[in-house]
Design an enzyme around this catalytic site. Structure first.
Site, PDB file in Angstrom:
ATOM      1  N   CYS A 151     -42.834   3.627  47.712  1.00  0.00           N
ATOM      2  CA  CYS A 151     -43.276   5.194  48.051  1.00  0.00           C
ATOM      3  C   CYS A 151     -42.139   5.807  46.650  1.00  0.00           C
ATOM      4  O   CYS A 151     -42.368   5.705  45.604  1.00  0.00           O
ATOM      5  CB  CYS A 151     -42.992   5.580  49.336  1.00  0.00           C
ATOM      6  N   GLU A 160     -47.235   0.012  52.222  1.00  0.00           N
ATOM      7  CA  GLU A 160     -45.836   0.040  52.824  1.00  0.00           C
ATOM      8  C   GLU A 160     -46.036   0.196  54.368  1.00  0.00           C
ATOM      9  O   GLU A 160     -46.722   0.775  54.970  1.00  0.00           O
ATOM     10  CB  GLU A 160     -45.235   1.672  52.386  1.00  0.00           C
ATOM     11  N   LYS A 194     -36.253  -1.030  50.708  1.00  0.00           N
ATOM     12  CA  LYS A 194     -36.069   0.533  50.032  1.00  0.00           C
ATOM     13  C   LYS A 194     -34.918   0.994  50.048  1.00  0.00           C
ATOM     14  O   LYS A 194     -34.278   1.041  50.778  1.00  0.00           O
ATOM     15  CB  LYS A 194     -37.258   1.212  50.957  1.00  0.00           C
TER      16      LYS A 194
END
Length: 398
Positions: free
Chosen positions: A222, A101, A188
């Protein structure tokens, strides 16, 4: 499949230390691979962990997750480092390489950007300016360079970046193919906690799964991986190689990765950075809020934990908490069908009527509330017991 090793063979931990009760047995080779010097002028040792599949008849894909730190506030140097790591992975025969990430642009661990409710400091605003300058435009020259890298080393590349769209930043994953083509991106959808101050929110328009010759590839970033409906969207698109770039180095993260592999019947490749305090600018330029006084340059601020897990929940490689590493495994694609014979989350185990039935019950009870005095909350409390709400036996005439 033969693996090209360089330098000395590194000692491995004993089987009892490295293998849990469910871990598959593999022939493992590990090598210390010196990288080119980074900005510190010191050589960096990378541990390449390659699990050799014993089933030569099965279709296999060699995949690598990269565990390494960003060169913070220096995107050109980070891209140079990415290319060195990509070259090393390709030298081991990797066909798919997954980076952590925010590898390009950086994960601003420890920073609060000078934010309190109702106030933002001048130093925090300057910190955001530098962070914004380190981000990349999509499309843009940095994306072109990443595409060229994928083409040069003939790999599928999954890269975590900080995307700049005007003055809004997004935590994004970019996908590239071995022909050097940019395939698309995933933003995200739900930044976590203080991330929401600096990153915008993605949406359902960028949740791709790419059908490639080595399998169907997609990604969640995540703590998105803890969102059941987002996972379901990826499963419904047939994901087979589930990439999970992350910033979560806690041991509990491994439980989430194993669960997703079992739930989705897919390979899970989780890549995290391994960072020490010295990988970030020194204070006072960059401060780890509330903890900087307790840190020295060699203090580990993100311990990695990158891992590759099979559809049956077996750990194929990793997790690694020791340092920067290339963590590789051969993915037996036949394992997907074998796992889905037991459990297919979007097939024989999907049961979509469970959600649709509850939606119908709640709607009918809401519409009839004035006649039968029943609330939606009552419907929800009764329905899970298996007994239909009384309102379903009433006449719903208006």
């Amino acid at each position: 499949m033969e693996t090209r090793l360089r330098q000395n063979l590194a000692p491995t931990r004993s089987e009892s230390e490295t293998q849990g009760p469910h871990r598959e047995t593999h022939k493992k080779a590990m090598a210390l691979v010196p990288s080119d010097p980074i900005d510190s002028g010191h050589s960096l040792s990378l541990i390449a962990e390659v699990n050799m599949s014993s089933d030569s008849a099965a279709a296999a894909v060699r995949a690598t997750v990269v565990q390494a730190s960003t060169v913070f506030y220096d995107t050109p140097a980070t891209l140079d480092k990415a290319e060195r790591l990509l070259a090393e992975a390709a030298s081991y025969g990797s066909q798919l390489v997954v980076f952590p990430e925010a590898f390009v642009g950086g994960y601003p661990r420890g920073s609060n950007f000078g934010v309190t409710i109702g106030n933002r400091t001048a130093k925090g605003k300057e910190e955001f300016r530098k962070y914004h300058a380190s981000a990349v435009d999509v499309p843009g020259p940095e994306v072109d360079r990443l595409a060229a890298m994928a083409g040069k080393y003939k790999v599928y590349l999954v890269m975590g970046v900080i995307e700049r769209d005007g003055y809004t930043l997004y935590c994004t994953v970019l996908f590239f193919d071995p022909q050097g083509r940019y395939l698309g991106k995933h933003r995200k959808v739900m930044p976590t906690a203080l991330e929401r101050v600096i990153w915008g929110f993605g949406d359902g328009s960028t949740i791709p799964v790419f059908d490639t010759p080595i399998g169907k590839i997609g990604a969640a970033i995540c703590w998105e991986n803890r969102m059941p409906l987002l996972r379901s969207a990826l499963y419904a698109k047939g994901i087979e190689i589930y990439c999970a770039p992350t910033a979560d180095a806690r041991e509990i993260w491994q439980a989430s990765m194993t669960h997703i592999a079992l739930e989705g019947g897919c390979f899970v490749l989780s890549a995290n950075q391994f960072c020490r305090r010295k990988d970030y600018p020194p204070p006072p330029e960059y401060v780890f809020a509330g903890t900087d006084d307790d840190l020295n340059p060699d203090s580990v601020v993100c311990a990695g934990g990158s891992v590759i897990i099979s559809p049956s929940g077996n750990v194929l490689a990793g997790p690694n908490y020791d340092g920067e590493a290339l963590i590789s495994a051969d993915l037996d694609l036949g394992e997907i069908a074998r796992a889905k014979f037991d459990f297919d989350v979007v097939g024989h185990y999907s049961r979509p009527e469970v959600l649709s039935l509850m939606a119908l019950i709640n709607r009918l009870c809401f519409l009839s509330r004035s006649q039968v005095r029943i609330s939606v909350s009552n419907a929800e409390s009764v329905a899970p017991s298996g007994k239909p709400p009384d309102c379903l036996f009433k006449t719903f005439s208006t």
